[in-house]
Motif scaffolding. Structure first.
Motif, PDB file in Angstrom:
ATOM      1  N   GLY A 144      -8.104  -4.795 -14.187  1.00 54.66           N
ATOM      2  CA  GLY A 144      -7.375  -4.616 -15.438  1.00 54.66           C
ATOM      3  C   GLY A 144      -5.878  -4.825 -15.325  1.00 54.66           C
ATOM      4  N   GLN A 145      -5.364  -4.945 -14.121  1.00 57.96           N
ATOM      5  CA  GLN A 145      -3.931  -5.164 -13.907  1.00 57.96           C
ATOM      6  C   GLN A 145      -3.689  -6.651 -13.606  1.00 57.96           C
ATOM      7  OE1 GLN A 145      -1.447  -2.709 -14.076  1.00 57.96           O
ATOM      8  NE2 GLN A 145      -3.151  -1.552 -14.939  1.00 57.96           N
ATOM      9  N   PRO A 146      -2.495  -7.153 -13.904  1.00 59.03           N
ATOM     10  CA  PRO A 146      -2.210  -8.558 -13.572  1.00 59.03           C
ATOM     11  C   PRO A 146      -2.094  -8.741 -12.057  1.00 59.03           C
ATOM     12  CG  PRO A 146      -0.241  -7.477 -14.402  1.00 59.03           C
ATOM     13  CD  PRO A 146      -1.365  -6.498 -14.558  1.00 59.03           C
ATOM     14  N   PRO A 147      -2.430  -9.927 -11.562  1.00 57.44           N
ATOM     15  CA  PRO A 147      -2.263 -10.191 -10.135  1.00 57.44           C
ATOM     16  C   PRO A 147      -0.802 -10.034  -9.717  1.00 57.44           C
ATOM     17  CG  PRO A 147      -3.580 -11.909 -11.159  1.00 57.44           C
ATOM     18  CD  PRO A 147      -3.015 -11.072 -12.269  1.00 57.44           C
ATOM     19  N   ALA A 148      -0.598  -9.431  -8.560  1.00 54.27           N
ATOM     20  CA  ALA A 148       0.752  -9.232  -8.036  1.00 54.27           C
ATOM     21  C   ALA A 148       1.344 -10.564  -7.610  1.00 54.27           C
ATOM     22  CB  ALA A 148       0.712  -8.265  -6.859  1.00 54.27           C
ATOM     23  N   ARG A 149       2.598 -10.790  -7.989  1.00 50.48           N
ATOM     24  CA  ARG A 149       3.297 -12.024  -7.608  1.00 50.48           C
ATOM     25  C   ARG A 149       4.435 -11.758  -6.625  1.00 50.48           C
ATOM     26  NH1 ARG A 149       1.855 -16.640 -10.562  1.00 50.48           N
ATOM     27  NH2 ARG A 149       0.537 -16.181 -12.337  1.00 50.48           N
ATOM     28  N   SER A 150       4.575 -10.494  -6.203  1.00 52.21           N
ATOM     29  CA  SER A 150       5.587 -10.140  -5.203  1.00 52.21           C
ATOM     30  C   SER A 150       5.073  -8.948  -4.393  1.00 52.21           C
ATOM     31  CB  SER A 150       6.908  -9.765  -5.872  1.00 52.21           C
ATOM     32  OG  SER A 150       6.776  -8.521  -6.546  1.00 52.21           O
ATOM     33  N   ALA A 151       5.688  -8.748  -3.241  1.00 52.54           N
ATOM     34  CA  ALA A 151       5.323  -7.602  -2.405  1.00 52.54           C
ATOM     35  C   ALA A 151       5.594  -6.292  -3.148  1.00 52.54           C
ATOM     36  CB  ALA A 151       6.089  -7.651  -1.089  1.00 52.54           C
ATOM     37  N   ASP A 152       6.668  -6.248  -3.938  1.00 51.14           N
ATOM     38  CA  ASP A 152       6.968  -5.030  -4.708  1.00 51.14           C
ATOM     39  C   ASP A 152       5.871  -4.731  -5.727  1.00 51.14           C
ATOM     40  OD1 ASP A 152       9.290  -4.459  -3.337  1.00 51.14           O
ATOM     41  OD2 ASP A 152      10.594  -5.421  -4.824  1.00 51.14           O
ATOM     42  N   GLU A 153       5.340  -5.782  -6.365  1.00 54.61           N
ATOM     43  CA  GLU A 153       4.249  -5.569  -7.317  1.00 54.61           C
ATOM     44  C   GLU A 153       2.984  -5.092  -6.606  1.00 54.61           C
ATOM     45  OE1 GLU A 153       3.613  -8.939  -9.929  1.00 54.61           O
ATOM     46  OE2 GLU A 153       5.764  -9.088 -10.363  1.00 54.61           O
ATOM     47  N   VAL A 154       2.740  -5.585  -5.389  1.00 52.46           N
ATOM     48  CA  VAL A 154       1.604  -5.093  -4.594  1.00 52.46           C
ATOM     49  C   VAL A 154       1.772  -3.593  -4.370  1.00 52.46           C
ATOM     50  CG1 VAL A 154       0.476  -5.136  -2.327  1.00 52.46           C
ATOM     51  CG2 VAL A 154       1.145  -7.282  -3.425  1.00 52.46           C
ATOM     52  N   ARG A 155       2.965  -3.193  -3.948  1.00 52.81           N
ATOM     53  CA  ARG A 155       3.213  -1.777  -3.647  1.00 52.81           C
ATOM     54  C   ARG A 155       3.093  -0.893  -4.891  1.00 52.81           C
ATOM     55  NH1 ARG A 155       7.559  -4.347  -0.697  1.00 52.81           N
ATOM     56  NH2 ARG A 155       6.890  -4.532   1.463  1.00 52.81           N
ATOM     57  N   LYS A 156       3.517  -1.413  -6.047  1.00 52.38           N
ATOM     58  CA  LYS A 156       3.400  -0.627  -7.286  1.00 52.38           C
ATOM     59  C   LYS A 156       1.944  -0.353  -7.625  1.00 52.38           C
ATOM     60  CE  LYS A 156       7.742  -2.045  -9.348  1.00 52.38           C
ATOM     61  NZ  LYS A 156       8.401  -3.094 -10.116  1.00 52.38           N
ATOM     62  N   GLN A 157       1.070  -1.349  -7.384  1.00 51.76           N
ATOM     63  CA  GLN A 157      -0.345  -1.173  -7.713  1.00 51.76           C
ATOM     64  C   GLN A 157      -1.138  -0.485  -6.605  1.00 51.76           C
ATOM     65  OE1 GLN A 157      -2.644  -4.253  -9.646  1.00 51.76           O
ATOM     66  NE2 GLN A 157      -0.788  -5.400 -10.120  1.00 51.76           N
ATOM     67  N   LEU A 158      -0.808  -0.776  -5.346  1.00 50.15           N
ATOM     68  CA  LEU A 158      -1.648  -0.326  -4.229  1.00 50.15           C
ATOM     69  C   LEU A 158      -0.996   0.738  -3.356  1.00 50.15           C
ATOM     70  CD1 LEU A 158      -3.083  -3.811  -3.248  1.00 50.15           C
ATOM     71  CD2 LEU A 158      -4.085  -2.100  -4.762  1.00 50.15           C
ATOM     72  N   GLY A 159       0.261   1.038  -3.608  1.00 48.12           N
ATOM     73  CA  GLY A 159       0.937   2.085  -2.850  1.00 48.12           C
ATOM     74  C   GLY A 159       1.949   1.536  -1.869  1.00 48.12           C
ATOM     75  N   ALA A 160       2.981   2.313  -1.621  1.00 45.76           N
ATOM     76  CA  ALA A 160       4.089   1.896  -0.759  1.00 45.76           C
ATOM     77  C   ALA A 160       3.649   1.671   0.683  1.00 45.76           C
ATOM     78  CB  ALA A 160       5.207   2.933  -0.805  1.00 45.76           C
ATOM     79  N   ALA A 161       2.591   2.333   1.118  1.00 43.75           N
ATOM     80  CA  ALA A 161       2.157   2.227   2.508  1.00 43.75           C
ATOM     81  C   ALA A 161       1.149   1.098   2.744  1.00 43.75           C
ATOM     82  CB  ALA A 161       1.555   3.553   2.960  1.00 43.75           C
ATOM     83  N   PHE A 162       0.794   0.350   1.689  1.00 45.30           N
ATOM     84  CA  PHE A 162      -0.198  -0.705   1.850  1.00 45.30           C
ATOM     85  C   PHE A 162       0.358  -1.802   2.757  1.00 45.30           C
ATOM     86  CE2 PHE A 162      -3.099  -4.088   0.777  1.00 45.30           C
ATOM     87  CZ  PHE A 162      -4.291  -3.410   0.610  1.00 45.30           C
ATOM     88  N   PRO A 163      -0.399  -2.275   3.757  1.00 41.13           N
ATOM     89  CA  PRO A 163       0.118  -3.311   4.660  1.00 41.13           C
ATOM     90  C   PRO A 163       0.268  -4.653   3.945  1.00 41.13           C
ATOM     91  CG  PRO A 163      -2.149  -2.713   5.261  1.00 41.13           C
ATOM     92  CD  PRO A 163      -1.733  -1.813   4.141  1.00 41.13           C
ATOM     93  N   VAL A 164       1.484  -5.176   3.971  1.00 46.23           N
ATOM     94  CA  VAL A 164       1.779  -6.397   3.210  1.00 46.23           C
ATOM     95  C   VAL A 164       2.706  -7.318   3.996  1.00 46.23           C
ATOM     96  CG1 VAL A 164       3.689  -5.289   1.947  1.00 46.23           C
ATOM     97  CG2 VAL A 164       2.552  -7.265   0.955  1.00 46.23           C
ATOM     98  N   LEU A 165       2.437  -8.618   3.907  1.00 43.83           N
ATOM     99  CA  LEU A 165       3.340  -9.635   4.443  1.00 43.83           C
ATOM    100  C   LEU A 165       4.356  -9.918   3.343  1.00 43.83           C
ATOM    101  CD1 LEU A 165       4.116 -11.660   6.648  1.00 43.83           C
ATOM    102  CD2 LEU A 165       2.511 -13.278   5.602  1.00 43.83           C
ATOM    103  N   ASP A 166       5.564  -9.447   3.540  1.00 48.21           N
ATOM    104  CA  ASP A 166       6.593  -9.494   2.502  1.00 48.21           C
ATOM    105  C   ASP A 166       7.333 -10.823   2.541  1.00 48.21           C
ATOM    106  OD1 ASP A 166       8.482  -8.991   0.579  1.00 48.21           O
ATOM    107  OD2 ASP A 166       9.092  -7.058   1.389  1.00 48.21           O
ATOM    108  N   GLU A 167       6.676 -11.851   2.009  1.00 47.10           N
ATOM    109  CA  GLU A 167       7.268 -13.171   1.836  1.00 47.10           C
ATOM    110  C   GLU A 167       6.949 -13.622   0.421  1.00 47.10           C
ATOM    111  OE1 GLU A 167       6.529 -16.064   4.906  1.00 47.10           O
ATOM    112  OE2 GLU A 167       6.391 -14.512   6.449  1.00 47.10           O
ATOM    113  N   ALA A 168       7.634 -14.633  -0.048  1.00 48.98           N
ATOM    114  CA  ALA A 168       7.454 -15.116  -1.424  1.00 48.98           C
ATOM    115  C   ALA A 168       6.181 -15.954  -1.550  1.00 48.98           C
ATOM    116  CB  ALA A 168       8.657 -15.950  -1.849  1.00 48.98           C
ATOM    117  N   VAL A 169       5.586 -15.911  -2.739  1.00 51.74           N
ATOM    118  CA  VAL A 169       4.481 -16.822  -3.040  1.00 51.74           C
ATOM    119  C   VAL A 169       5.057 -18.235  -3.143  1.00 51.74           C
ATOM    120  CG1 VAL A 169       3.068 -15.067  -4.197  1.00 51.74           C
ATOM    121  CG2 VAL A 169       4.627 -16.471  -5.543  1.00 51.74           C
ATOM    122  N   GLU A 170       4.173 -19.223  -3.071  1.00 49.12           N
ATOM    123  CA  GLU A 170       4.644 -20.611  -3.103  1.00 49.12           C
ATOM    124  C   GLU A 170       5.282 -20.969  -4.440  1.00 49.12           C
ATOM    125  OE1 GLU A 170       2.938 -24.712  -1.363  1.00 49.12           O
ATOM    126  OE2 GLU A 170       1.709 -23.832  -2.943  1.00 49.12           O
TER     127      GLU A 170
END
Length: 190
Positions: A144-170
């Motif tokens: 129900g949420q839009p796909p994340a387009r940044s690492a910050d959006e990933v963290r907002k949906q999945l939590g600050a501790a979620f393991p993420v490669l913090d680089e830009a999408v193409e």
């Protein structure tokens, strides 16, 4: 208070994958959720996180075609199908190819085939090459949420501790186009 955001380096992300964890990483258009396709527990954790039914099947993303040959039935492809596939790879086009009988149902879902992509996008290639195999790839978002387009959006949906490669999408606007490898027919517009 200390920031608990987990921008992980490549080595740490590979270790997380080896420990059957789900990670987030940038793809051509959106952030993807990925895990070890050979780990049923990792795939089940990813499906639970996404609230995605297993029957829908998943996409594998790879650094090269050789990483996919343990999952897809290369012998099912004729010369025309191979020409279509290899003309588009590496790139943002996903092909649905007949799966090997040994390919786990947690990847194929209810289908006798598997959606696969060989990416040209360097962050994806680095992850797959360092891991030594393809990754499950589905959009990084809760149902129900839009796909994340940044690492910050990933963290907002999945939590600050979620393991993420913090680089830009193409920078592509739409997720990858999906086509049937045998017929060339369009399954999902890109």
């Amino acid at each position: 208070m200390m920031n608990k955001a987990r921008s992980m380096d490549l080595k740490s992300l590979i270790e997380a994958l080896r420990q059957q964890q789900v990670i987030a990483y940038p793809t051509e258009a959106v952030f993807g959720l990925g895990c070890d396709p050979g780990s049923e527990s990792a795939v089940q954790a990813l499906l639970a996180l996404k609230q995605r039914p297993w029957q829908k099947g998943l996409i594998l993303v790879a650094a090269d075609y050789a990483q996919l040959t343990d999952y897809i039935d290369d012998d099912a492809l004729d010369d025309a199908a191979r020409a279509r596939i290899f003309a588009s790879w590496p790139g943002p086009l996903t092909w649905v190819i007949p799966a090997l009988p040994t390919t786990p149902r947690w990847l194929t879902g209810q289908y006798p085939s598997l959606a696969v992509r060989v990416s040209a996008f360097e962050p994806v290639r680095r992850l797959c090459l360092a891991f030594g195999k393809p990754l499950v790839s589905t959009s990084a978002n809760l149902t129900g949420q839009p796909p994340a387009r940044s690492a910050d959006e990933v963290r907002k949906q999945l939590g600050a501790a979620f393991p993420v490669l913090d680089e830009a999408v193409e920078g592509r606007l739409n997720p990858s186009e999906i086509r049937d490898a045998l017929s060339g027919g369009l399954i999902r517009q890109g």
